[in-house]
Design an enzyme around this catalytic site. Structure first.
Site, mmCIF file in Angstrom:
data_model
loop_
_atom_site.group_PDB
_atom_site.id
_atom_site.type_symbol
_atom_site.label_atom_id
_atom_site.label_comp_id
_atom_site.label_asym_id
_atom_site.label_seq_id
_atom_site.Cartn_x
_atom_site.Cartn_y
_atom_site.Cartn_z
ATOM 1 N N TRP A 166 0.598 -1.154 0.222
ATOM 2 C CA TRP A 166 -0.105 0.047 0.015
ATOM 3 C C TRP A 166 0.675 1.437 -0.043
ATOM 4 O O TRP A 166 0.671 2.120 -0.830
ATOM 5 C CB TRP A 166 -0.873 0.082 1.153
ATOM 6 C CG TRP A 166 -1.911 -1.125 1.204
ATOM 7 C CD1 TRP A 166 -1.894 -2.182 2.228
ATOM 8 C CD2 TRP A 166 -2.875 -1.516 0.358
ATOM 9 N NE1 TRP A 166 -3.056 -3.139 1.759
ATOM 10 C CE2 TRP A 166 -3.470 -2.817 0.642
ATOM 11 C CE3 TRP A 166 -3.123 -1.083 -1.123
ATOM 12 C CZ2 TRP A 166 -4.451 -3.380 -0.104
ATOM 13 C CZ3 TRP A 166 -4.104 -1.665 -1.831
ATOM 14 C CH2 TRP A 166 -4.853 -2.934 -1.410
ATOM 15 N N ASP A 171 -1.455 6.721 6.014
ATOM 16 C CA ASP A 171 -2.695 5.676 5.806
ATOM 17 C C ASP A 171 -2.848 4.946 7.056
ATOM 18 O O ASP A 171 -1.776 4.221 7.508
ATOM 19 C CB ASP A 171 -2.165 4.854 4.638
ATOM 20 C CG ASP A 171 -3.260 3.778 4.248
ATOM 21 O OD1 ASP A 171 -4.137 3.640 5.031
ATOM 22 O OD2 ASP A 171 -2.851 3.029 3.152
ATOM 23 N N LYS A 231 -11.793 -2.064 7.381
ATOM 24 C CA LYS A 231 -10.952 -2.925 8.183
ATOM 25 C C LYS A 231 -11.522 -2.966 9.738
ATOM 26 O O LYS A 231 -11.564 -3.963 10.278
ATOM 27 C CB LYS A 231 -9.518 -2.364 8.038
ATOM 28 C CG LYS A 231 -8.917 -2.440 6.727
ATOM 29 C CD LYS A 231 -8.856 -3.545 6.018
ATOM 30 C CE LYS A 231 -8.530 -3.423 4.500
ATOM 31 N NZ LYS A 231 -7.483 -2.612 4.172
HETATM 32 C C1 LIG Z 1 -6.968 -2.365 2.527
HETATM 33 C C2 LIG Z 1 -5.873 -1.160 2.555
HETATM 34 C C3 LIG Z 1 -6.006 -0.315 1.376
HETATM 35 C C4 LIG Z 1 -6.847 -0.257 0.364
HETATM 36 O O1 LIG Z 1 -7.979 0.177 0.728
HETATM 37 P P1 LIG Z 1 -9.170 0.475 -0.431
HETATM 38 O O2 LIG Z 1 -10.273 0.946 0.324
HETATM 39 O O3 LIG Z 1 -9.368 -1.018 -0.959
HETATM 40 O O4 LIG Z 1 -8.651 1.139 -1.487
HETATM 41 C C5 LIG Z 1 -4.956 0.770 1.577
HETATM 42 N N1 LIG Z 1 -4.123 0.693 2.620
HETATM 43 C C6 LIG Z 1 -4.159 -0.155 3.489
HETATM 44 C C7 LIG Z 1 -3.292 0.192 4.857
HETATM 45 C C8 LIG Z 1 -5.110 -0.836 3.488
HETATM 46 O O5 LIG Z 1 -4.949 -2.016 4.561
#
Ligand SMILES: *Cc1c(COP(=O)(O)O)cnc(C)c1O
Length: 362
Positions: free
Chosen positions: A103, A173, A197
């Site tokens: 990511w 993020d 999540k």
């Molecule tokens: C799941 C995840 C993403 C991707 O998220 P989307 O909502 O599917 O775009 C990005 N960064 C992290 C840390 C994630 O766990």
């Protein structure tokens, strides 16, 4: 008879059973409105109550300072990989990135389309199994921001100390660790997370941004990708992901009133993760894949070192109702995601199952 499994999915993932029950109770008639939340106008008084209480609960639970805006957006964390540079990379047109997984790498690649996306460190050499040591003297002094992925969902690492970026806004993020423990929001310029999540269903993305960072977007920025648009319209420039916001409100209510807030949540999460890590550290069959000091509280990858044995474990675990334990294809083996809504009992039972599997396969 209704059946519930122990779901270790990395996302979308387990939700608190109380939240699902309440949503079921309110499905046909939300608090005397005679409608489902899915059916109501987002401009109605009753829906306004929902989005406002979602925001105020999030502010309260995360202790978000008043000079930060909270936005309820769509497009997932992946859209933020573009939205952050379009809105923030507008001074020197430079930003720094630490590559700690897939990511973080995607965020850097996307930002490189809009400016100079400098890589200050990476742990790719060892399949992202650790958080690299950072030397602030190597950071770009006039960067518009410094980007990290705070918890690496696929690899199971987490920053236990934040980089010292001085006046350069830290952007993180936090998709897979939001609400898992207290976080000092004032250390960051911007935080973002996909909801699926630890906050609710897919379709909702939460952005928490310091207000002075809003309003400097690149000329080319689409209206929908400009933070200013959503700040000016209280996340209602267009139809927001209404139902996902409602479930997020219920999750926040559960966190505040059932769990008792993020300090309490952290204690529970540390206990849960401890049960699994303690077992892995003494097991002769299973072992964790991550450097101990960088371990995540939320995502726990582990392997046996034998692919056939891994596959056998995943299959037998699923048959015993421990589902979604297969690891990401880039790491192999297994991964147990133990988000807030995974009960301690689920981890205890998983460890019992692993002990029995180890004995039977010695
Ligand atoms: C799941 C995840 C993403 C991707 O998220 P989307 O909502 O599917 O775009 C990005 N960064 C992290 C840390 C994630 O766990």
């Amino acid at each position: 008879m209704m059946k519930r499994v122990y779901n270790f999915s990395a996302g979308p993932s387990v939700l608190p059973e109380q939240v699902l029950r309440r949503a079921a109770d309110e499905m046909l008639d939300y608090q005397g409105s005679g409608q489902s939340v899915m059916e109501m106008s987002h401009r109605s008084k009753v829906y306004e109550g929902i989005i406002h209480s979602a925001e105020s609960l999030l502010r309260e639970v995360m202790a978000i300072p008043s000079n930060y805006k909270v936005l309820f957006l769509q497009g997932g964390a992946s859209t933020q990989f573009a939205m952050v540079p379009m809105n923030l990379m507008t001074g020197s047109n430079k930003a720094d990135f630490v590559l700690t997984g897939q990511w973080a790498t995607k965020a850097q690649k996307e930002a490189a389309r809009y400016g100079s996306a400098n890589i200050v460190a990476s742990s790719k050499d060892k399949t992202f199994s650790y958080i690299p040591e950072l030397d602030p003297s190597t950071f770009t002094k006039d960067a518009d921001y410094f980007h990290i992925c705070l918890n690496n969902t696929i690899y199971g690492t987490k920053y236990h100390t934040l980089p010292e970026t001085g006046d350069v806004p830290l952007v993180a993020d936090i998709s897979s660790c939001i609400l898992s423990e207290p976080i000092n929001v004032s250390k960051f310029g911007l935080l973002y997370a996909g909801a699926q999540k630890n906050m609710g269903p897919a379709g909702l993305t939460v952005v928490i941004v310091r207000e002075d960072l809003v309003g400097h977007a690149m000329e080319i920025t689409p209206t929908m990708l400009n933070y200013q648009t959503h700040v000016d319209n209280g996340s209602m420039f267009n139809t927001p992901p209404c139902y996902s916001i409602y479930i997020c409100m219920l999750v926040l209510d559960w966190l505040k009133n059932e769990i008792g807030g993020l300090e309490e949540m952290k204690k529970i999460n540390e206990k849960k993760a401890g049960i699994l890590y303690d077992f892995l550290d003494q097991s002769k069959l299973f072992h964790g894949t991550v450097v101990k000091k960088d371990r995540s509280l939320m995502n726990v990858p582990f392997v046996t070192g034998n692919e056939e044995m891994d596959a056998k474990f995943v299959k037998e675990a699923a048959a015993a109702d421990f589902v979604n334990l297969k690891g990401h294809r880039s790491v192999g083996g297994m991964r147990a995601s133990i988000y807030n809504a995974m009960p301690t009992e689920g981890v205890e039972k998983l460890v019992e199952f692993m002990k029995a599997f180890e004995k039977n396969n010695a």
